[in-house]
Design a protein around this motif. Structure first.
Motif, mmCIF file in Angstrom:
data_model
loop_
_atom_site.group_PDB
_atom_site.id
_atom_site.type_symbol
_atom_site.label_atom_id
_atom_site.label_comp_id
_atom_site.label_asym_id
_atom_site.label_seq_id
_atom_site.Cartn_x
_atom_site.Cartn_y
_atom_site.Cartn_z
ATOM 1 N N GLN A 34 -5.937 9.876 -9.739
ATOM 2 C CA GLN A 34 -6.697 9.294 -8.638
ATOM 3 C C GLN A 34 -5.804 8.468 -7.717
ATOM 4 N N VAL A 35 -4.816 7.821 -8.292
ATOM 5 C CA VAL A 35 -3.869 7.040 -7.497
ATOM 6 C C VAL A 35 -3.034 7.970 -6.629
ATOM 7 N N LEU A 36 -2.596 9.076 -7.198
ATOM 8 C CA LEU A 36 -1.809 10.042 -6.445
ATOM 9 C C LEU A 36 -2.613 10.601 -5.271
ATOM 10 N N GLN A 37 -3.875 10.883 -5.504
ATOM 11 C CA GLN A 37 -4.737 11.382 -4.431
ATOM 12 C C GLN A 37 -4.894 10.344 -3.327
ATOM 13 N N ALA A 38 -5.098 9.087 -3.716
ATOM 14 C CA ALA A 38 -5.241 8.019 -2.725
ATOM 15 C C ALA A 38 -3.969 7.847 -1.913
ATOM 16 N N LEU A 39 -2.824 7.944 -2.583
ATOM 17 C CA LEU A 39 -1.543 7.782 -1.909
ATOM 18 C C LEU A 39 -1.352 8.850 -0.838
ATOM 19 N N GLY A 40 -1.865 10.050 -1.116
ATOM 20 C CA GLY A 40 -1.718 11.156 -0.177
ATOM 21 C C GLY A 40 -2.451 10.966 1.133
ATOM 22 N N THR A 41 -3.374 10.023 1.199
ATOM 23 C CA THR A 41 -4.083 9.766 2.457
ATOM 24 C C THR A 41 -3.252 8.921 3.420
ATOM 25 N N TYR A 42 -2.131 8.394 2.940
ATOM 26 C CA TYR A 42 -1.304 7.523 3.779
ATOM 27 C C TYR A 42 0.023 8.150 4.176
ATOM 28 N N GLY A 43 0.302 9.350 3.686
ATOM 29 C CA GLY A 43 1.547 9.998 4.060
ATOM 30 C C GLY A 43 1.815 11.221 3.217
ATOM 31 N N GLU A 44 2.965 11.835 3.469
ATOM 32 C CA GLU A 44 3.407 12.982 2.687
ATOM 33 C C GLU A 44 4.058 12.467 1.408
ATOM 34 N N VAL A 45 3.596 12.930 0.257
ATOM 35 C CA VAL A 45 4.065 12.433 -1.024
ATOM 36 C C VAL A 45 5.065 13.412 -1.635
ATOM 37 N N ARG A 46 6.220 12.886 -2.019
ATOM 38 C CA ARG A 46 7.216 13.669 -2.765
ATOM 39 C C ARG A 46 7.369 13.040 -4.142
ATOM 40 N N LEU A 47 7.452 13.886 -5.160
ATOM 41 C CA LEU A 47 7.497 13.423 -6.535
ATOM 42 C C LEU A 47 8.905 13.520 -7.115
ATOM 43 N N GLY A 48 9.294 12.493 -7.852
ATOM 44 C CA GLY A 48 10.584 12.498 -8.530
ATOM 45 C C GLY A 48 10.473 12.994 -9.957
ATOM 46 N N VAL B 16 -0.809 1.121 -4.228
ATOM 47 C CA VAL B 16 -1.199 1.907 -3.050
ATOM 48 C C VAL B 16 -1.619 0.989 -1.911
ATOM 49 N N GLU B 17 -2.396 -0.038 -2.230
ATOM 50 C CA GLU B 17 -2.846 -0.981 -1.203
ATOM 51 C C GLU B 17 -1.663 -1.689 -0.546
ATOM 52 N N ALA B 18 -0.635 -2.001 -1.329
ATOM 53 C CA ALA B 18 0.559 -2.638 -0.772
ATOM 54 C C ALA B 18 1.265 -1.698 0.203
ATOM 55 N N ILE B 19 1.413 -0.431 -0.188
ATOM 56 C CA ILE B 19 2.055 0.553 0.685
ATOM 57 C C ILE B 19 1.249 0.747 1.959
ATOM 58 N N ALA B 20 -0.066 0.856 1.827
ATOM 59 C CA ALA B 20 -0.926 1.052 2.998
ATOM 60 C C ALA B 20 -0.792 -0.105 3.974
ATOM 61 N N ALA B 21 -0.761 -1.323 3.460
ATOM 62 C CA ALA B 21 -0.663 -2.500 4.332
ATOM 63 C C ALA B 21 0.647 -2.485 5.114
ATOM 64 N N VAL B 22 1.752 -2.230 4.429
ATOM 65 C CA VAL B 22 3.052 -2.259 5.096
ATOM 66 C C VAL B 22 3.180 -1.128 6.108
ATOM 67 N N LEU B 23 2.669 0.045 5.779
ATOM 68 C CA LEU B 23 2.730 1.160 6.723
ATOM 69 C C LEU B 23 1.883 0.883 7.966
ATOM 70 N N ARG B 24 0.882 -0.007 7.830
ATOM 71 C CA ARG B 24 0.082 -0.430 8.997
ATOM 72 C C ARG B 24 0.748 -1.566 9.760
ATOM 73 N N GLY B 25 1.907 -2.037 9.280
ATOM 74 C CA GLY B 25 2.596 -3.130 9.930
ATOM 75 C C GLY B 25 2.143 -4.496 9.479
ATOM 76 N N GLN B 26 1.451 -4.564 8.337
ATOM 77 C CA GLN B 26 0.942 -5.824 7.812
ATOM 78 C C GLN B 26 1.771 -6.289 6.614
ATOM 79 N N ALA B 27 1.668 -7.566 6.297
ATOM 80 C CA ALA B 27 2.316 -8.090 5.102
ATOM 81 C C ALA B 27 1.508 -7.688 3.868
ATOM 82 N N PRO B 28 2.168 -7.316 2.769
ATOM 83 C CA PRO B 28 1.444 -6.941 1.548
ATOM 84 C C PRO B 28 0.896 -8.156 0.823
ATOM 85 N N ALA B 29 -0.026 -7.904 -0.093
ATOM 86 C CA ALA B 29 -0.699 -9.000 -0.811
ATOM 87 C C ALA B 29 0.195 -9.663 -1.848
ATOM 88 N N HIS B 30 1.088 -8.910 -2.475
ATOM 89 C CA HIS B 30 1.859 -9.472 -3.588
ATOM 90 C C HIS B 30 3.364 -9.223 -3.407
#
Length: 326
Positions: free
Chosen positions: A13-27, A299-313
């Motif tokens: 579910q986290v991987l799916q959510a992450l995909g809504t914010y960009g192209e995901v590449r897996l290591g 995911v929320e931290a990544i979303a915030a920064v990609l929006r140009g905002q400071a992350p929560a933690h």
């Protein structure tokens, strides 16, 4: 579209959510991508296993955030990230309940000799010297917590529910106003069980070594679900082998910082031949529930920064990033 790199397996579910914010590449997995091959294009790193070194950070001109999946961040060069204007975040408290329960899973397994008893039964030795498998009760024992942050504070009431007395010390801040606070030497001398809940920092590396084990109550038990480097593992092996400690349950090894794939190559803790030692492979915070909570927090931290905002933690203060947001 932003490019997001995920180092290690995460909740679906986290991987799916992450995909809504960009192209995901897996290591990892069948189509694993080597980070170094795409470093110049990566905007965000979702970091679970592996390391983000100064060299990798310097090779990542588009990188804006390294989001740690978990509370610890000793596998990130936070200073190098800050110098390059990159946020580093963690997910404090998200796996707290899972770690707390694992502390007591390890403690109960040691105090009741569960691993030995289960193996003897599996081997068909049901009635062989059951008296030798007698355990100890937790009620009336003293639990000493080294570190009284979020996890330590949640361990305490569970221990008290078992009828244990709880004392604590914390190298990070002075909490002497609390009646349960004691200094480290007093804690080591009086605790039947010592449980570690501190981050791995220069001041906490080998916080417990030969000197400290000699100060511990004879027959005490050590639980470590924090970081392997907090304990001098060679000294711990000696204390277990000599019987100074009755047992130890650890979920972390110092060598994880050297080799996440095969830490046993560099291991100084005699895992294979110490029957009074239980080692689990850094899974204390790993339950289905916690993987979802921790992952969504990252995911929320990544979303915030990609929006140009400071992350929560944030765990660093990247000047360039702050200037961009001003």
């Amino acid at each position: 579209m932003p490019l997001i790199f995920v180092t290690s397996p995460i909740h679906e579910q986290v991987l799916q959510a992450l995909g809504t914010y960009g192209e995901v590449r897996l290591g990892y997995g069948e189509h694993a991508v080597n980070y170094d091959a795409i470093a110049h294009d990566v905007d965000a790193v979702f970091l679970r296993g592996g390391h983000m070194t100064a060299e990798r950070i310097a090779a990542s001109p588009r990188l804006k955030i390294i989001a740690r999946h978990g509370a610890g961040y000793d596998n990130v060069d936070t200073l190098a990230a800050a110098e390059h204007g990159i946020w580093v975040t963690n997910t404090p408290g998200a796996n707290c309940r899972s770690v707390v329960e694992h502390v007591f899973a390890l403690l109960l397994a040691i105090s009741r000799q569960l691993i030995t008893a289960a193996q003897q039964t599996r081997d068909g030795n049901w009635a062989r010297d059951r008296l030798a498998l007698s355990g100890i009760e937790l009620e009336g024992r003293t639990l000493g917590l080294i570190g009284f942050g979020n996890i330590g504070q949640h361990v305490a009431p569970v221990a008290e529910a078992f009828g244990m007395k709880v004392v604590f010390t914390d190298p990070a801040f002075d909490t002497r106003h609390d009646a349960r606070w004691v200094d480290l030497d007093t804690l080591l001398a009086t605790a039947d069980v010592v449980s570690l809940h501190v981050p791995l920092l220069p001041g906490t590396r080998h916080l417990l070594g030969a000197t400290e084990f000699d100060k511990m109550k004879p027959g005490a038990v050590l639980i470590n679900t924090s970081r392997g480097g907090v304990v001098d593992e060679g000294a711990l092996s000696d204390a277990l082998r000599s019987g100074r400690l009755a047992g130890a349950g650890v979920d972390v090894l110092d060598a994880e910082n050297v080799d996440m794939i095969d830490p046993f190559k560099h291991n100084t803790l005699a895992v294979a031949d110490l029957p009074n030692l239980i080692v689990t492979p850094h899974v204390a915070g790993q339950t289905d529930e916690s993987l979802l909570r921790v992952g969504m927090s990252a995911v929320e931290a990544i979303a915030a920064v990609l929006r140009g905002q400071a992350p929560a933690h944030p765990v660093n203060q990247p000047v360039a990033a702050l200037q961009r947001q001003a």
